[in-house]
Design a protein around this motif. Structure first.
Motif, PDB file in Angstrom:
ATOM      1  N   PRO A  20       0.799  -1.219   0.000  1.00  0.00           N
ATOM      2  CA  PRO A  20       0.000   0.000   0.000  1.00  0.00           C
ATOM      3  C   PRO A  20       0.836   1.274   0.000  1.00  0.00           C
ATOM      4  O   PRO A  20       1.980   1.292   0.461  1.00  0.00           O
ATOM      5  CB  PRO A  20      -0.771  -0.109   1.319  1.00  0.00           C
ATOM      6  CG  PRO A  20       0.200  -0.800   2.235  1.00  0.00           C
ATOM      7  CD  PRO A  20       0.972  -1.764   1.352  1.00  0.00           C
ATOM      8  N   GLY A  21       0.257   2.332  -0.526  1.00  0.00           N
ATOM      9  CA  GLY A  21       0.890   3.646  -0.484  1.00  0.00           C
ATOM     10  C   GLY A  21       0.092   4.630  -1.304  1.00  0.00           C
ATOM     11  O   GLY A  21      -0.838   4.245  -2.027  1.00  0.00           O
ATOM     12  N   THR A  22       0.453   5.902  -1.204  1.00  0.00           N
ATOM     13  CA  THR A  22      -0.217   6.890  -2.046  1.00  0.00           C
ATOM     14  C   THR A  22       0.441   6.955  -3.415  1.00  0.00           C
ATOM     15  O   THR A  22      -0.200   7.329  -4.385  1.00  0.00           O
ATOM     16  CB  THR A  22      -0.208   8.290  -1.391  1.00  0.00           C
ATOM     17  OG1 THR A  22       1.115   8.608  -1.001  1.00  0.00           O
ATOM     18  CG2 THR A  22      -1.135   8.340  -0.198  1.00  0.00           C
ATOM     19  N   PHE A  23       1.721   6.604  -3.494  1.00  0.00           N
ATOM     20  CA  PHE A  23       2.445   6.519  -4.762  1.00  0.00           C
ATOM     21  C   PHE A  23       2.230   7.767  -5.619  1.00  0.00           C
ATOM     22  O   PHE A  23       1.786   7.700  -6.752  1.00  0.00           O
ATOM     23  CB  PHE A  23       2.059   5.251  -5.525  1.00  0.00           C
ATOM     24  CG  PHE A  23       2.265   3.998  -4.723  1.00  0.00           C
ATOM     25  CD1 PHE A  23       3.527   3.657  -4.262  1.00  0.00           C
ATOM     26  CD2 PHE A  23       1.206   3.169  -4.420  1.00  0.00           C
ATOM     27  CE1 PHE A  23       3.725   2.507  -3.504  1.00  0.00           C
ATOM     28  CE2 PHE A  23       1.398   2.013  -3.673  1.00  0.00           C
ATOM     29  CZ  PHE A  23       2.658   1.672  -3.211  1.00  0.00           C
ATOM     30  N   ASP A  24       2.570   8.916  -5.026  1.00  0.00           N
ATOM     31  CA  ASP A  24       2.380  10.200  -5.694  1.00  0.00           C
ATOM     32  C   ASP A  24       3.687  10.966  -5.720  1.00  0.00           C
ATOM     33  O   ASP A  24       3.912  11.827  -4.870  1.00  0.00           O
ATOM     34  CB  ASP A  24       1.309  10.990  -4.960  1.00  0.00           C
ATOM     35  CG  ASP A  24       0.956  12.288  -5.659  1.00  0.00           C
ATOM     36  OD1 ASP A  24       1.009  12.335  -6.906  1.00  0.00           O
ATOM     37  OD2 ASP A  24       0.634  13.259  -4.960  1.00  0.00           O
ATOM     38  N   PRO A  25       4.575  10.660  -6.659  1.00  0.00           N
ATOM     39  CA  PRO A  25       4.468   9.699  -7.760  1.00  0.00           C
ATOM     40  C   PRO A  25       5.018   8.329  -7.367  1.00  0.00           C
ATOM     41  O   PRO A  25       5.593   8.156  -6.292  1.00  0.00           O
ATOM     42  CB  PRO A  25       5.359  10.324  -8.842  1.00  0.00           C
ATOM     43  CG  PRO A  25       6.457  10.974  -8.053  1.00  0.00           C
ATOM     44  CD  PRO A  25       5.778  11.507  -6.800  1.00  0.00           C
ATOM     45  N   PHE A  26       4.856   7.390  -8.265  1.00  0.00           N
ATOM     46  CA  PHE A  26       5.409   6.048  -8.138  1.00  0.00           C
ATOM     47  C   PHE A  26       6.868   6.144  -8.573  1.00  0.00           C
ATOM     48  O   PHE A  26       7.160   6.407  -9.729  1.00  0.00           O
ATOM     49  CB  PHE A  26       4.624   5.086  -9.040  1.00  0.00           C
ATOM     50  CG  PHE A  26       4.894   3.633  -8.800  1.00  0.00           C
ATOM     51  CD1 PHE A  26       4.432   3.006  -7.657  1.00  0.00           C
ATOM     52  CD2 PHE A  26       5.586   2.887  -9.730  1.00  0.00           C
ATOM     53  CE1 PHE A  26       4.658   1.657  -7.444  1.00  0.00           C
ATOM     54  CE2 PHE A  26       5.821   1.541  -9.537  1.00  0.00           C
ATOM     55  CZ  PHE A  26       5.357   0.922  -8.387  1.00  0.00           C
ATOM     56  N   THR A  27       7.777   5.974  -7.627  1.00  0.00           N
ATOM     57  CA  THR A  27       9.205   6.209  -7.872  1.00  0.00           C
ATOM     58  C   THR A  27       9.927   4.934  -8.312  1.00  0.00           C
ATOM     59  O   THR A  27       9.385   3.833  -8.173  1.00  0.00           O
ATOM     60  CB  THR A  27       9.884   6.741  -6.596  1.00  0.00           C
ATOM     61  OG1 THR A  27       9.879   5.689  -5.610  1.00  0.00           O
ATOM     62  CG2 THR A  27       9.189   7.985  -6.050  1.00  0.00           C
ATOM     63  N   PRO A  28      11.156   5.068  -8.791  1.00  0.00           N
ATOM     64  CA  PRO A  28      11.952   3.876  -9.091  1.00  0.00           C
ATOM     65  C   PRO A  28      12.127   2.972  -7.863  1.00  0.00           C
ATOM     66  O   PRO A  28      12.192   1.754  -7.993  1.00  0.00           O
ATOM     67  CB  PRO A  28      13.289   4.454  -9.565  1.00  0.00           C
ATOM     68  CG  PRO A  28      12.917   5.771 -10.170  1.00  0.00           C
ATOM     69  CD  PRO A  28      11.821   6.302  -9.271  1.00  0.00           C
ATOM     70  N   GLY A  29      12.182   3.571  -6.676  1.00  0.00           N
ATOM     71  CA  GLY A  29      12.267   2.771  -5.455  1.00  0.00           C
ATOM     72  C   GLY A  29      11.025   1.929  -5.239  1.00  0.00           C
ATOM     73  O   GLY A  29      11.107   0.764  -4.819  1.00  0.00           O
ATOM     74  N   HIS A  30       9.852   2.491  -5.498  1.00  0.00           N
ATOM     75  CA  HIS A  30       8.604   1.728  -5.396  1.00  0.00           C
ATOM     76  C   HIS A  30       8.612   0.563  -6.386  1.00  0.00           C
ATOM     77  O   HIS A  30       8.264  -0.573  -6.041  1.00  0.00           O
ATOM     78  CB  HIS A  30       7.384   2.617  -5.697  1.00  0.00           C
ATOM     79  CG  HIS A  30       7.147   3.696  -4.706  1.00  0.00           C
ATOM     80  ND1 HIS A  30       6.835   4.980  -5.091  1.00  0.00           N
ATOM     81  CD2 HIS A  30       7.148   3.701  -3.353  1.00  0.00           C
ATOM     82  CE1 HIS A  30       6.654   5.727  -4.011  1.00  0.00           C
ATOM     83  NE2 HIS A  30       6.841   4.975  -2.944  1.00  0.00           N
ATOM     84  N   ARG A  31       9.004   0.860  -7.621  1.00  0.00           N
ATOM     85  CA  ARG A  31       9.026  -0.171  -8.668  1.00  0.00           C
ATOM     86  C   ARG A  31       9.990  -1.298  -8.298  1.00  0.00           C
ATOM     87  O   ARG A  31       9.695  -2.465  -8.486  1.00  0.00           O
ATOM     88  CB  ARG A  31       9.405   0.438 -10.012  1.00  0.00           C
ATOM     89  CG  ARG A  31       9.244  -0.520 -11.175  1.00  0.00           C
ATOM     90  CD  ARG A  31       9.619   0.202 -12.481  1.00  0.00           C
ATOM     91  NE  ARG A  31       9.353  -0.607 -13.627  1.00  0.00           N
ATOM     92  CZ  ARG A  31      10.149  -1.593 -14.060  1.00  0.00           C
ATOM     93  NH1 ARG A  31      11.238  -1.916 -13.398  1.00  0.00           N
ATOM     94  NH2 ARG A  31       9.833  -2.284 -15.139  1.00  0.00           N
ATOM     95  N   ASP A  32      11.144  -0.930  -7.751  1.00  0.00           N
ATOM     96  CA  ASP A  32      12.119  -1.931  -7.328  1.00  0.00           C
ATOM     97  C   ASP A  32      11.552  -2.816  -6.225  1.00  0.00           C
ATOM     98  O   ASP A  32      11.747  -4.032  -6.239  1.00  0.00           O
ATOM     99  CB  ASP A  32      13.400  -1.236  -6.856  1.00  0.00           C
ATOM    100  CG  ASP A  32      14.442  -2.232  -6.385  1.00  0.00           C
ATOM    101  OD1 ASP A  32      14.977  -2.976  -7.243  1.00  0.00           O
ATOM    102  OD2 ASP A  32      14.712  -2.287  -5.165  1.00  0.00           O
ATOM    103  N   LEU A  33      10.829  -2.207  -5.295  1.00  0.00           N
ATOM    104  CA  LEU A  33      10.232  -2.998  -4.219  1.00  0.00           C
ATOM    105  C   LEU A  33       9.216  -3.986  -4.788  1.00  0.00           C
ATOM    106  O   LEU A  33       9.178  -5.153  -4.379  1.00  0.00           O
ATOM    107  CB  LEU A  33       9.587  -2.093  -3.184  1.00  0.00           C
ATOM    108  CG  LEU A  33       9.269  -2.812  -1.887  1.00  0.00           C
ATOM    109  CD1 LEU A  33       9.629  -1.944  -0.705  1.00  0.00           C
ATOM    110  CD2 LEU A  33       7.825  -3.203  -1.847  1.00  0.00           C
ATOM    111  N   VAL A  34       8.398  -3.557  -5.734  1.00  0.00           N
ATOM    112  CA  VAL A  34       7.433  -4.468  -6.367  1.00  0.00           C
ATOM    113  C   VAL A  34       8.178  -5.589  -7.082  1.00  0.00           C
ATOM    114  O   VAL A  34       7.789  -6.762  -6.974  1.00  0.00           O
ATOM    115  CB  VAL A  34       6.500  -3.715  -7.350  1.00  0.00           C
ATOM    116  CG1 VAL A  34       5.612  -4.693  -8.120  1.00  0.00           C
ATOM    117  CG2 VAL A  34       5.647  -2.702  -6.605  1.00  0.00           C
ATOM    118  N   ALA A  35       9.250  -5.253  -7.781  1.00  0.00           N
ATOM    119  CA  ALA A  35      10.028  -6.266  -8.504  1.00  0.00           C
ATOM    120  C   ALA A  35      10.551  -7.337  -7.544  1.00  0.00           C
ATOM    121  O   ALA A  35      10.530  -8.527  -7.861  1.00  0.00           O
ATOM    122  CB  ALA A  35      11.191  -5.607  -9.249  1.00  0.00           C
TER     123      ALA A  35
END
Length: 160
Positions: A20-35
């Motif tokens: 979960p998160g607001t993802f405003d914006p969705f950063t490369p760090g967020h994408r890496d965590l999903v990966a």
């Protein structure tokens, strides 16, 4: 029973996690965590939380569409959704047993520990993944400030 992913991480069969998160914006760090999380769990839902205390730059549906656009087609086990309310209520509704959270700093850990304790009382476990050092410095707040500064800068190509 567990299955081994392409990275050698044992994955719990039938597991569903929520990030979960607001993802405003969705950063490369967020994408890496999903990966990284997508190889640990059979399915992961990136959940765009609608938080009345925050003033996002776009509506949740628009942010969700932007997040979906960043996901490679090969990531078939990643879903993007939006939710207003407690994340644990969403998890219970969807049958998720784990919340995934990223940690960038020691201050994050103090805050996240309190959330994890509350979520555990409600029956949902939390898994923390540390940010990669090269991505830890960029938060959504920093990314928004940078984007705002860039848009406020005068163009070098302006005709006088």
């Amino acid at each position: 029973m567990t299955a081994t992913s392409d990275r050698g991480v044992a994955r719990a069969h039938g597991s569903l996690a929520v990030y979960p998160g607001t993802f405003d914006p969705f950063t490369p760090g967020h994408r890496d965590l999903v990966a990284r999380a997508r190889v640990m769990f059979d399915r992961i839902i990136v959940l765009l939380a609608v938080n009345a205390d925050k003033q996002p730059t776009a509506e949740a549906t628009a942010r969700a569409a932007r997040v979906r656009d960043t996901m490679p087609a090969a990531w078939a086990n990643v879903e993007v959704d939006t939710w207003t309310g407690l994340t644990t209520a969403y998890c219970l509704r969807r049958g998720a047993t784990v919340i995934v959270r990223g940690l960038r700093t020691a201050a994050d850990l103090r805050y996240e520990y309190q959330l994890a304790a509350m979520n555990e009382q409600l029956g949902i476990q939390t898994v923390w993944l540390p940010s990669r050092p090269q991505l830890a410095a960029t938060s959504s707040t920093v990314a928004r400030a940078y984007r705002s500064a860039q848009s406020a800068r005068p163009s070098h190509n302006a005709q006088e």
